[in-house]
Enzyme design. Structure first.
Site, PDB file in Angstrom:
ATOM      1  N   LYS A   6      -7.222  -5.207  -2.958  1.00 49.28           N
ATOM      2  CA  LYS A   6      -7.710  -5.388  -1.335  1.00 49.28           C
ATOM      3  C   LYS A   6      -8.728  -4.747  -0.890  1.00 49.28           C
ATOM      4  O   LYS A   6      -9.246  -3.224  -1.808  1.00 49.28           O
ATOM      5  CB  LYS A   6      -7.177  -6.164  -0.020  1.00 49.28           C
ATOM      6  CG  LYS A   6      -5.613  -4.157  -0.125  1.00 49.28           C
ATOM      7  CD  LYS A   6      -5.475  -4.969   0.980  1.00 49.28           C
ATOM      8  CE  LYS A   6      -4.019  -4.121   1.442  1.00 49.28           C
ATOM      9  NZ  LYS A   6      -5.052  -3.355   2.731  1.00 49.28           N
ATOM     10  N   ASP A   8       0.192  -1.388  -0.677  1.00 55.43           N
ATOM     11  CA  ASP A   8       0.278  -0.106   0.206  1.00 55.43           C
ATOM     12  C   ASP A   8       0.850   1.436   0.451  1.00 55.43           C
ATOM     13  O   ASP A   8       0.461   2.322   1.154  1.00 55.43           O
ATOM     14  CB  ASP A   8      -0.585  -0.213   1.321  1.00 55.43           C
ATOM     15  CG  ASP A   8      -1.813  -1.089   0.995  1.00 55.43           C
ATOM     16  OD1 ASP A   8      -1.947  -1.876  -0.262  1.00 55.43           O
ATOM     17  OD2 ASP A   8      -3.162  -1.213   2.278  1.00 55.43           O
ATOM     18  N   CYS A  19      -1.989  -1.824   7.727  1.00 53.76           N
ATOM     19  CA  CYS A  19      -2.013  -3.290   6.623  1.00 53.76           C
ATOM     20  C   CYS A  19      -1.137  -3.953   6.849  1.00 53.76           C
ATOM     21  O   CYS A  19      -0.569  -5.275   6.554  1.00 53.76           O
ATOM     22  CB  CYS A  19      -2.466  -3.114   5.770  1.00 53.76           C
ATOM     23  SG  CYS A  19      -4.289  -2.102   5.824  1.00 53.76           S
TER      24      CYS A  19
END
Length: 356
Positions: free
Chosen positions: A217, A96, A262
């Site tokens: 995701k 990310d 995350c």
């Protein structure tokens, strides 16, 4: 000489070299000598397995529980444990590193830890330039506009009466309980990483290597997804799971944003699935300092190794071999060791694997 023959010779030579008394077996002391030779830094520093871990690992490979490793037992130890430790198959999972987390709506530097997310890009790029990972994966938060995690969508779902924070009083970063079934705890974030938006793009300065794989995701509007493996309810897995299996991956190096959200969730799932997992500390930045420390402790408890980026190359190349990762692998092999009920011989179908 074929590669398979070389491996067979290496295995036989290893067994003979450490069978100090020449009795055709390896006792626990001889196995400890193997471990001392196996677990070393690239500069020759010996890493020691703790005594209880050493005993446990020895007992895992001592399938017939006679206190010795015979050659058949050593074949399994060699093929599934020693070869993996010396020749790992490694992926780099960059989590990310997207615009919204760096300079957009969920800029991590504005969170309580006040860490600069831009600082992860240089060490990540350096690893991508200098380390020969078998595969590189980039994950992306990829949310629909009506995603459950967005605070401005809170009126779209009913908050349960047990929630400590009501819908009316909820603020960004609060956690509420949405009605189910089942009930769902949800931390509320600013709108971020909306599909096909600038904020969802990987940062322009992040190096994207050839033949890398992108994994999206958080695509289900009703379930958040911190981990790159699963959504938060463990209902749906991403394609990462199958791709790792197809590639025969043994080791996962995890980094990115945010450390305590995350990145931590991804590393924890990797450990729970059974992968040897390494978190690259200086390639991560997080939201909350206390949560970052909690994340580190939770991962270490599961036998994750936390390293700095300058240690990664030697580990990927099998020159720096950590005992924590060896212990983790042995635990995962515990239920896979072939039975030796018939006089210490492998059962049909459990013959030694001498392939590369």
């Amino acid at each position: 000489m074929s590669f398979e023959s070389e491996l067979q010779e290496d295995m036989d030579a290893c067994f003979s070299a450490f069978d100090k008394d020449g009795d055709g077996y390896l006792n626990k002391g001889e196995f400890e000598c193997i471990c001392r030779a196996l677990f070393r830094s690239d500069r020759g520093k010996i890493y020691s397995l703790e005594k209880d871990q050493l005993d446990e690992v020895f007992n895992i490979f001592d399938a017939n529980k006679d206190g010795l490793l015979d050659r058949d037992e050593f074949v399994f130890c060699w093929n599934h444990w020693i070869k993996t430790i010396v020749r790992p198959v490694s992926v780099f999972l960059v989590v990310d590193v997207q615009n919204d987390f760096i300079s957009g709506t969920l800029n991590i530097s504005r969170c309580s830890a006040q860490q600069n997310p831009l600082e992860v890009i240089e060490p990540i790029n350096r690893l991508l330039d200098t380390v020969n990972f078998d595969t590189v994966f980039y994950s992306l938060d990829w949310h629909p506009t009506d995603h459950v995690s967005f605070i401005d969508n809170i009126s779209h779902r009913k908050v349960h009466s047990s929630s400590a924070v009501s819908a009316e009083d909820a603020q960004t970063y609060d956690t509420v309980v949405f009605e189910g079934p089942p009930l769902m705890n949800q931390r509320l974030w600013p709108r971020h990483c909306v599909q096909d938006s600038w904020g969802a793009e990987l940062h322009k300065d992040l190096k994207i290597v050839d033949n890398s794989v992108k994994v999206c995701k958080g695509t289900n509007p009703d379930v958040d997804s911190y981990s790159v493996f699963w959504d938060n309810k463990k209902i749906t897995k991403t394609n990462l799971v199958d791709q790792l299996e197809e590639r025969g991956i043994t080791d996962i190096y995890v980094c990115g944003l945010a450390y305590d959200v995350c990145v931590g969730a991804t590393a924890l799932d990797a450990l729970n699935i059974g992968y040897r997992t390494i978190l690259v500390d200086d390639c991560c930045r997080g939201v909350d300092l206390l949560d970052i420390e909690k994340t580190k402790n939770a991962l270490i408890e599961k036998h994750c190794v936390i390293v700095s980026s300058n240690q990664v190359k030697a580990m990927v190349e099998g020159r720096d071999r950590r005992p924590e990762l060896g212990y983790k692998l042995a635990i995962e092999l515990k239920d896979k060791v072939p039975g030796c009920e018939n006089g210490g011989k492998f059962k049909s179908g459990d013959e030694p694997d001498e392939s590369g």
